[in-house]
Each structure stands twice: as structure tokens, then as C-alpha cells.
Enzyme design. Structure first.
Site, PDB file in Angstrom:
ATOM      1  N   ASP A 174      -5.303  -6.692   6.222  1.00  0.00           N
ATOM      2  CA  ASP A 174      -6.537  -6.070   5.742  1.00  0.00           C
ATOM      3  C   ASP A 174      -7.570  -7.155   5.437  1.00  0.00           C
ATOM      4  O   ASP A 174      -8.724  -7.104   5.874  1.00  0.00           O
ATOM      5  CB  ASP A 174      -6.174  -5.286   4.462  1.00  0.00           C
ATOM      6  N   LYS A 186       3.979 -14.974   3.413  1.00  0.00           N
ATOM      7  CA  LYS A 186       3.928 -15.721   2.154  1.00  0.00           C
ATOM      8  C   LYS A 186       5.393 -15.917   1.749  1.00  0.00           C
ATOM      9  O   LYS A 186       5.811 -15.592   0.630  1.00  0.00           O
ATOM     10  CB  LYS A 186       3.128 -14.910   1.113  1.00  0.00           C
ATOM     11  N   ASP A 200     -10.907  -8.769   8.033  1.00  0.00           N
ATOM     12  CA  ASP A 200     -12.317  -8.763   7.615  1.00  0.00           C
ATOM     13  C   ASP A 200     -12.898 -10.174   7.681  1.00  0.00           C
ATOM     14  O   ASP A 200     -14.048 -10.369   8.048  1.00  0.00           O
ATOM     15  CB  ASP A 200     -12.458  -8.229   6.176  1.00  0.00           C
ATOM     16  N   ASP A 212      -2.392 -18.177   2.824  1.00  0.00           N
ATOM     17  CA  ASP A 212      -3.504 -18.971   2.274  1.00  0.00           C
ATOM     18  C   ASP A 212      -3.996 -19.991   3.291  1.00  0.00           C
ATOM     19  O   ASP A 212      -5.206 -20.196   3.467  1.00  0.00           O
ATOM     20  CB  ASP A 212      -3.107 -19.636   0.939  1.00  0.00           C
ATOM     21  N   TYR A 225       0.820  -1.214   0.000  1.00  0.00           N
ATOM     22  CA  TYR A 225       0.000   0.000   0.000  1.00  0.00           C
ATOM     23  C   TYR A 225       0.856   1.267   0.000  1.00  0.00           C
ATOM     24  O   TYR A 225       0.356   2.347  -0.312  1.00  0.00           O
ATOM     25  CB  TYR A 225      -0.939   0.042   1.209  1.00  0.00           C
TER      26      TYR A 225
END
Ligand code: NAD
Length: 356
Positions: free
Chosen positions: A246, A190, A250, A222, A135
Site C-alpha cells: 500500500d 521486514k 504510492d 525501510d 488489514y
């Protein structure tokens, strides 16, 4: 104690009004000053984070934030879009640690899409790094302005990056938070594919040697996404980068039934913070008086605990929220047969009554 109140867009104004009502009911003599942010600020001042709003936020002990954004701003140049206000506040206030607790209230076990036995008693804490990652890398794309022009390129990319100090400080935050809980940290990465996250994993492992009383394990993102719905109670503290955090936070939010229930805190090194619900501005239900204000009210409780040193008052708010849920009061998002449906304002009033 001075609080900057930034309601923002969509349901932001409706839910923040209820949180302010609850804070006033505590009679703490809090000084609260409001300012425009997001789309509302863009309409009035031509920028989502005007200088006056930023100054107010910087001078305050804490910021109570609603939400920003609306689809109607999607065509604006990126730097003028409402969401840039949050990135700007994070950057200017040095907010690097985002705390998102996902707690399943016993009264709402049935509101989750998962089986009750999987989520009853769930209490996990996701800690998301906020200042690095993709970001804040270098974006380039069709809508990236160069000297005010859109080059209309046929490719786009964003660069992912993390520095050692950024990883170290968030790792310390996670290990220290775990010490006050069940002493387990899962670092999500990752590393099998991304160099940035191999580095992340190495640095978190190094920091862990300073916390021999806390257990550390590593999980690929994952797998973490899968485990969060398969066996969420296995987690205690999850620490991860900006983008994975992020998405996972959620996902964790929905485990508890509604994103309308989940507060969040973003803190800097001095415990100055920005407190906001985990959800967005929900343009689909804005103006209808049906949004759930509890995530924002619980964010106000986190603000009292983390930035204003008022842990007892925070406990009072959290207890009041449990009481109204036990009374069977529900906004539309958590409504189920046998409970009483209430509006945003009625929910805020009920919390105030329960406080008193
Ligand atoms: P959203 O969180 O706004 O809404 C997702 C769904 O959850 C919607 O169906 C909405 O009605 C529901 N919902 C959200 N909060 C609720 C509440 N308190 N009570 C009841 N239902 C609730 O996410 P979205 O629809 O993807 O995004 C809408 C806008 O919000 C976009 O412009 C997005 O950029 C912005 N956004 C802002 C923030 C922020 O301000 N921090 C965060 C996420 C998204």
C-alpha cells in the site's frame, strides 16, 4: 462482455465518466451497468457495499471502479465507512493480486520531483498481496464495536498474519509476471523484526526454486522505501504484503510525476478483476472538473488486456494517451510551463479523438 461500473465518491464520478467514454468509442459492444458504492451507497442504502452492487460486480467479467471515501465519514463505525466497500469487493471476488505498474512517460519526465536521469525510462511493477496481512487481522480499539457499543478502551491493536497458500500464490504471480519482463523479482519484507515476514521470506524463497530463470532478491521495507527514490530503475518486479505494498506503491506512483497517471488491477485466480486508479477520491478537488482521468482510462486499458482478452484495444488506448501527452495537453496535476492546461472532460475528449 459485461462490465460493472462503480464510480464511487469525490472525483470518482468525474474520472469514470471519461473512461466509459473512451471504452464506448472502441465500439466493442461492451455491456456496462453502473451502481453506487462507498459513501454514495451509504447515503442511499445505508451501506457502502449494498447487496445489489455486490451482485452486479460478481456477475460481471470485470469491475471498473473510481474511488471511495470522504473525510466526512471518518466518524462512522468502521464497518460502514466507504473504504470498507473496497475490502468487501476484494474479499467477495477473491481478488488477491494487485498490479500497480509505475511507468514514467517520456513527456512527463519533468513532472517528477526526482532528477530526470533517475526516472527517464522507468518501468517497474509493484505486486501487492491483497487478502492477508494486518488489514485482515483482528482489530481492537476505541472505535471497534462490540454488540454495537464502543468500549472506549485505552489501547488498540491489529494482528498481522499470512498463511503459506496466500504467500505461495502471490509469489507465483510475481515470478510469472517477471518472466514476461526483465526476469527479476525483489521480495520486500521486514523479516529482521516480524515473524510474519520471516515466514513470507522463507516461502517466497521456496517458490523461487520453480523459476530458475528469474533472479530473486530480498529487501527490508525501510531500505526499499529508500532505494525507490535513490535508484528506482534498479527494480523490475517488486512483490510484497498488503500494508508495505500500500505504502510503497504510492511512493512509486509519485516517482512518475502524478498519482493521477497510475492505473491498477486487482485480479483473482480466474483473471476476473477490479480496475481502478491508484489514487483516492481526492475530496479536495472533487466537483471542480480538474482531476486527471488518465489513471482511470489506463485502468480501463488494463481491464481490456487482463480480463477481456482485448490486448490490441488496450494498446490502442495506451497509444492514444501517449499521443495526447505529446500534443502537450495536461490536467492541473501534470501541468508545466509550455503545455496546455485542460479539464477532466477535455482530456477524455482528447483521448477519444486520438483513438479515432
Ligand atoms: P487521494 O489519492 O484521494 O489524494 C491525494 C492527493 O492527490 C490530493 O491532493 C488529490 O487532490 C491528488 N489527486 C488524487 N487523484 C488525483 C487525480 N486523478 N488528479 C489530480 N489530482 C489527484 O488520497 P487522500 O487525500 O489521502 O484520500 C482521500 C480519500 O480517498 C480518503 O477518504 C481515503 O480514504 C480515500 N481513498 C480511497 C482509495 C480508493 O478508493 N481506492 C484509495 C486511497 C484513498
Amino acid at each position: 462482455m459485461k462490465i460493472a461500473v462503480l464510480p464511487g465518491d469525490g472525483i470518482g464520478t468525474e474520472i469514470v465518466a471519461e473512461a466509459v467514454k473512451v471504452l464506448r468509442a472502441l465500439d466493442l459492444g461492451l455491456e456496462m451497468e453502473s451502481a453506487l458504492v462507498g459513501g454514495a451507497a451509504y447515503e442511499a442504502h445505508g451501506h457502502p457495499l449494498p447487496e445489489t452492487t455486490l451482485k452486479l460486480a460478481k456477475e460481471a467479467d470485470a469491475v471498473l471502479f473510481g474511488a471511495v471515501g470522504d473525510w466526512k465519514y471518518d466518524k462512522l463505525e468502521r464497518s460502514l465507512r466507504p473504504e470498507q466497500a473496497i475490502l468487501g469487493l476484494r474479499k467477495n471476488l477473491g481478488l488477491f493480486a494487485n498490479f500497480r505498474p509505475a511507468i514514467c512517460y517520456e513527456q512527463l519526465v519533468d513532472a517528477s520531483s526526482l532528477k530526470p536521469e533517475l526516472i527517464a525510462g522507468l518501468d517497474i511493477l509493484i505486486i501487492r498481496e491483497l487478502t492477508g496481512d494486518i488489514y485482515f487481522g483482528q482489530p481492537r480499539g476505541r472505535r471497534t464495536a462490540v454488540d454495537g457499543h464502543f468500549p472506549g478502551s485505552e489501547e488498540a491493536f491489529d494482528t498481522m498474519r499470512y498463511s503459506r497458500p496466500e504467500i505461495e500464490r502471490i509469489a507465483h504471480v510475481a515470478f510469472q509476471a517477471a518472466r514476461k519482463r526483465n526476469k527479476r523479482v525483489t521480495s520486500v519484507d521486514k523479516a529482521n523484526v516480524l515473524e510474519t515476514f520471516q515466514f513470507w521470506k522463507d516461502v517466497v524463497t521456496e517458490v523461487s526454486t520453480q523459476y530458475p530463470d528469474v533472479a530473486l532478491d530480498h529487501m527490508y521495507v525501510d531500505n526499499a522505501a529508500m532505494q525507490l527514490v535513490k535508484a528506482p530503475k534498479k527494480f523490475d518486479v517488486v512483490v510484497t504484503g498488503n500494508m508495505f505494498g500500500d505504502i510503497l506503491s504510492d511512493e512509486a506512483a509519485m516517482l512518475t510525476g502524478s498519482i493521477g497517471m497510475l492505473p491498477s488491477a486487482s485480479l483473482n485466480a480466474a483473471n476476473q478483476g477490479l480496475y481502478e486508479p491508484s489514487h483516492g477520491s481526492a475530496p479536495d478537488i472533487a466537483g471542480q472538473g480538474i482531476a486527471n482521468p488518465l489513471a482511470t482510462i489506463l485502468s480501463a486499458a488494463m481491464m481490456l488486456r487482463f480480463s477481456l482478452n482485448q490486448a490490441e484495444q488496450a494498446d490502442r488506448i495506451e497509444a492514444a494517451v501517449k499521443t495526447v501527452l505529446s500534443q502537450g495537453l495536461r490536467t492541473a496535476d501534470i501541468f508545466s510551463t509550455g503545455t496546455t492546461r485542460v479539464s477532466t472532460r477535455e482530456m477524455g475528449d482528447a483521448v477519444v479523438r486520438s483513438l479515432k
